[in-house]
Design a protein around this motif. Structure first.
Motif, short mmCIF file in Angstrom:
data_model
loop_
_atom_site.label_atom_id
_atom_site.label_comp_id
_atom_site.label_asym_id
_atom_site.label_seq_id
_atom_site.Cartn_x
_atom_site.Cartn_y
_atom_site.Cartn_z
N PHE A 172 -8.56 -11.09 -1.14
CA PHE A 172 -9.59 -11.04 -2.11
C PHE A 172 -8.81 -10.14 -3.29
O PHE A 172 -8.93 -8.95 -3.38
CB PHE A 172 -10.61 -10.34 -1.85
N ASP A 173 -7.66 -10.88 -3.80
CA ASP A 173 -7.09 -9.97 -5.09
C ASP A 173 -6.38 -8.90 -4.57
O ASP A 173 -5.66 -8.76 -3.56
CB ASP A 173 -7.84 -9.99 -6.18
N PHE A 174 -6.76 -7.67 -5.38
CA PHE A 174 -6.35 -6.30 -4.93
C PHE A 174 -7.25 -5.52 -5.13
O PHE A 174 -8.30 -5.51 -5.82
CB PHE A 174 -5.26 -5.92 -6.04
N HIS A 175 -7.39 -4.52 -4.36
CA HIS A 175 -8.40 -3.34 -4.40
C HIS A 175 -8.08 -2.08 -3.89
O HIS A 175 -7.28 -1.88 -3.14
CB HIS A 175 -9.70 -3.71 -3.32
N GLU A 176 -8.69 -0.99 -4.49
CA GLU A 176 -8.15 0.42 -4.19
C GLU A 176 -8.22 0.72 -2.65
O GLU A 176 -7.60 1.68 -2.15
CB GLU A 176 -8.81 1.37 -5.08
N LEU A 177 -9.17 0.03 -2.03
CA LEU A 177 -9.37 0.40 -0.59
C LEU A 177 -8.22 -0.09 0.16
O LEU A 177 -8.03 0.63 1.25
CB LEU A 177 -10.71 -0.31 0.11
N ALA A 178 -7.19 -0.47 -0.26
CA ALA A 178 -5.73 -0.88 0.53
C ALA A 178 -5.35 0.41 0.68
O ALA A 178 -4.71 0.69 1.79
CB ALA A 178 -5.06 -1.58 -0.38
N PHE A 179 -5.34 1.66 -0.21
CA PHE A 179 -4.88 2.82 0.22
C PHE A 179 -5.49 3.59 1.10
O PHE A 179 -4.88 4.49 1.88
CB PHE A 179 -4.97 3.43 -1.18
N ALA A 180 -6.89 3.30 1.47
CA ALA A 180 -7.74 3.82 2.71
C ALA A 180 -7.09 3.50 3.90
O ALA A 180 -7.16 4.25 4.91
CB ALA A 180 -9.08 3.58 2.58
N VAL A 181 -6.62 2.23 3.90
CA VAL A 181 -6.23 1.60 5.39
C VAL A 181 -5.06 2.76 6.07
O VAL A 181 -5.25 2.81 7.42
CB VAL A 181 -5.94 0.27 5.24
N PRO A 182 -4.08 2.81 5.44
CA PRO A 182 -3.07 3.75 6.18
C PRO A 182 -3.23 5.28 6.26
O PRO A 182 -2.91 5.78 7.25
CB PRO A 182 -1.61 3.41 5.20
N LEU A 183 -4.08 5.57 5.20
CA LEU A 183 -4.49 6.92 5.36
C LEU A 183 -5.26 7.35 6.45
O LEU A 183 -5.21 7.97 7.35
CB LEU A 183 -5.00 7.45 4.19
N LEU A 184 -6.48 6.33 6.82
CA LEU A 184 -7.15 6.31 8.00
C LEU A 184 -6.26 6.20 9.28
O LEU A 184 -6.63 6.82 10.31
CB LEU A 184 -8.33 5.36 7.81
N ALA A 185 -5.53 4.94 9.28
CA ALA A 185 -4.76 4.96 10.51
C ALA A 185 -3.80 6.03 10.77
O ALA A 185 -3.76 6.73 11.97
CB ALA A 185 -3.92 3.65 10.14
N CYS A 186 -3.13 6.95 10.04
CA CYS A 186 -2.39 7.98 10.15
C CYS A 186 -3.42 8.95 10.55
O CYS A 186 -3.10 9.96 11.67
CB CYS A 186 -1.57 8.37 8.81
N SER A 187 -4.46 9.31 10.12
CA SER A 187 -5.36 10.47 10.27
C SER A 187 -5.97 10.27 11.69
O SER A 187 -5.78 11.39 12.40
CB SER A 187 -6.54 10.42 9.30
N LEU A 188 -6.19 9.32 11.79
CA LEU A 188 -7.20 8.92 13.23
C LEU A 188 -5.98 8.98 14.49
O LEU A 188 -6.29 9.18 15.50
CB LEU A 188 -8.12 7.84 13.15
#
Length: 524
Positions: A172-188
């Motif tokens: 689906f094109d591009f979305h800002e939530l792409a930045f949440a994915v690595p941040l959540l992965a690293c945090s958890l």
């Protein structure tokens, strides 16, 4: 002198003046399996590279084929372009003169601006998106390797990298939530490995991804705070340490800080920042909140009815979120981090949020996978105290669950967008697309142009784009029209020149291109 506080919140005692404290218990996820240190595993990096390549191919092929999922890519292309040239993020393709910070609060997307200066194309955005997803494979596999072993980590790395939520975001094109994915992965990942300080630091920037991510940050903080408090209670009960203290005071304070940080930024974003930039000085998405946003009815029954609307679809989405991890995530308190995102989607009155398409499930993937890793580690750690039946099944669960996750991920690939990789149409450019490319070439850089949806993103990288036939548009220098790609009402029909004349009565246009059903008009 005392040492710096460690991730669990303890201060190192002065070796010369204070006795070392007795060993103290830790949260379940802080326990690390014993064994000699292993050399770094290159397989997760290879998985990340393959994921990056595959997702880049899918995204770039959509741009080359002018197969836009929506106007989002054009919107973010113009948004990043404005930041790259140190301008306010005015995005005319969304609405003439509209500052995109009046829609959502996503300043983190500005990090793409330097790369956009080097390659001014929407391809830059989707490649960055694929890279962000690929990067997230590493912390997930690292958590699995430390808690479950190298073989399990390899299986889980592939299963996570191919998880359907990530695939649909790429599609689906591009979305800002792409930045949440690595941040959540690293945090958890840091949290499950007992590195609380790192978990907090990785969670902090989530509030700059989107205004609702503050709730997710607060959920992470709540999990840290409650876990630290429970560990402290256990320590007092067991009389561990000189004063029964786990050393978790720092953990409780860090968790509380995250709760306040997340909620404060969400409140400020929704109530102050977005209304400030919004032309109507409001948060437009309150309207989609139903009784939560604006209604005379605020009863609990009405709220439950709104959540239960189309419940089969919502339950199906929830089940499919847990299927890739064999529902193991429910065994871990980390699964609570997913609750705000799921709740906000299901309470929304827009049915686009309820299903499995689009990008909305992408941030859930690192949450459920790391939660499943934590669950397997808990099962493994607790089997010695479990009844004999559970002691027998625990090793099997830990041994075979990662392989089952991988099998499920591979099976879902025949439904999810990665299947495009082996379909010939992905690599075929039609004559219609060639005509669209030729039409866009008629528009010089820096011009103002109205365009229909499929041609918006390529033009937005080098021109000021407006969506075709928006009555608020000023008369642009160029109009590029594909009648088959026009979704507004009334549809384009009959003589295209007459349609253009009716659309802009106070300006005169001359047709300079017409081929394959694509038309270009220049203002005279």
């Amino acid at each position: 002198m005392g040492g710096e506080p460690d991730p669990a919140g303890e201060s190192a005692p002065d070796a010369a003046n204070e006795p070392s404290p007795a060993p103290e218990p830790s949260p379940a996820w802080a326990a690390r399996p014993a064994g000699p240190p292993q050399r770094p595993d290159w397989v997760p990096w290879l998985v990340a590279l393959v994921v990056f390549a595959a997702y880049s191919v899918i995204s770039i092929s959509q741009i080359v084929r002018l197969d836009a999922g929506s106007s989002d890519l054009a919107t973010f292309t113009e948004y990043v372009k404005q930041y790259a040239h140190l301008k306010a993020p005015i995005v005319d393709v969304a609405s003439p003169g509209f500052n995109l910070l009046g829609d959502h609060f996503h300043p983190i997307v500005a990090l793409i601006a330097p790369f956009f200066l080097m390659a001014s194309t929407p391809v830059t955005l989707v490649v960055v998106q694929a890279l962000l997803v690929a990067i997230s494979v590493i912390p997930v596999s690292r958590a699995a390797a430390e808690k479950l072993g190298r073989t399990a980590a390899r299986f889980i790395a592939v299963a996570y990298g191919l998880s359907w939520g990530l695939q649909w975001m790429i599609h689906f094109d591009f979305h800002e939530l792409a930045f949440a994915v690595p941040l959540l992965a690293c945090s958890l990942s840091a949290l499950v490995r007992g590195k609380t300080r790192a978990a907090v630091l990785w969670a902090l920037p989530l509030v700059f991804v989107k205004e609702d991510q503050g709730f997710t940050v607060a959920a992470i903080g709540l999990v840290i705070m409650v876990t630290a408090w429970r560990a402290r209670v256990r320590a007092r009960r067991d009389g561990v340490g000189p004063d029964g203290r786990l050393g978790s005071t720092w953990g409780i304070k860090a968790g509380l800080f995250l709760v306040l940080w997340g909620l404060a930024w969400t409140a400020v974003s929704i109530e102050v920042i977005i209304p400030f930039f919004n032309p109507w000085h409001s948060y437009d998405y309150w309207a989609e909140g139903g009784i939560v946003g604006n209604s005379s009815s605020n009863s609990v029954i009405a709220l439950l009815g709104q959540i239960g609307d189309d419940y089969p679809r919502k339950l199906g989405t929830l089940a499919l979120t847990l299927v890739p991890v064999v529902f193991l995530a429910l065994r871990s308190p980390l699964s609570l981090v997913a609750v705000p995102s799921i709740f906000l989607r299901f309470i929304n009155t827009n049915p686009n949020y309820w299903g499995t398409s689009y990008h909305y499930s992408a941030p859930l993937m690192p949450i459920v996978f790391v939660a499943a890793i934590d669950a397997l580690a808990r099962i493994q750690a607790a089997r010695g105290d479990a009844p004999s039946f559970r002691r027998r099944i625990a090793p099997a669960a830990v041994r075979y669950a990662p392989a089952l996750m991988l099998a499920i991920a591979l099976g879902l690939c025949f439904w999810a967008p990665v299947k495009l990789l082996w379909q010939p149409g992905t690599y075929t450019i039609s004559q219609h697309v060639h005509a669209e490319d030729a039409a866009m070439a008629k528009v010089p850089d820096g011009a103002t142009v109205e365009a229909t949806e499929n041609m918006e993103a390529p033009l937005a990288a080098r021109a000021d784009v407006f969506y075709a036939s928006d009555p608020r548009n000023p008369a642009p220098q160029y109009i590029v029209v594909d009648p088959k790609d026009y979704y507004a009402q009334p549809p384009i029909s009959g003589n295209i020149s007459q349609w253009v004349k009716a659309d802009h009565r106070n300006a005169s246009y001359q047709q300079i291109f017409g081929r394959g059903g694509i038309y270009v008009f220049r203002r005279t």
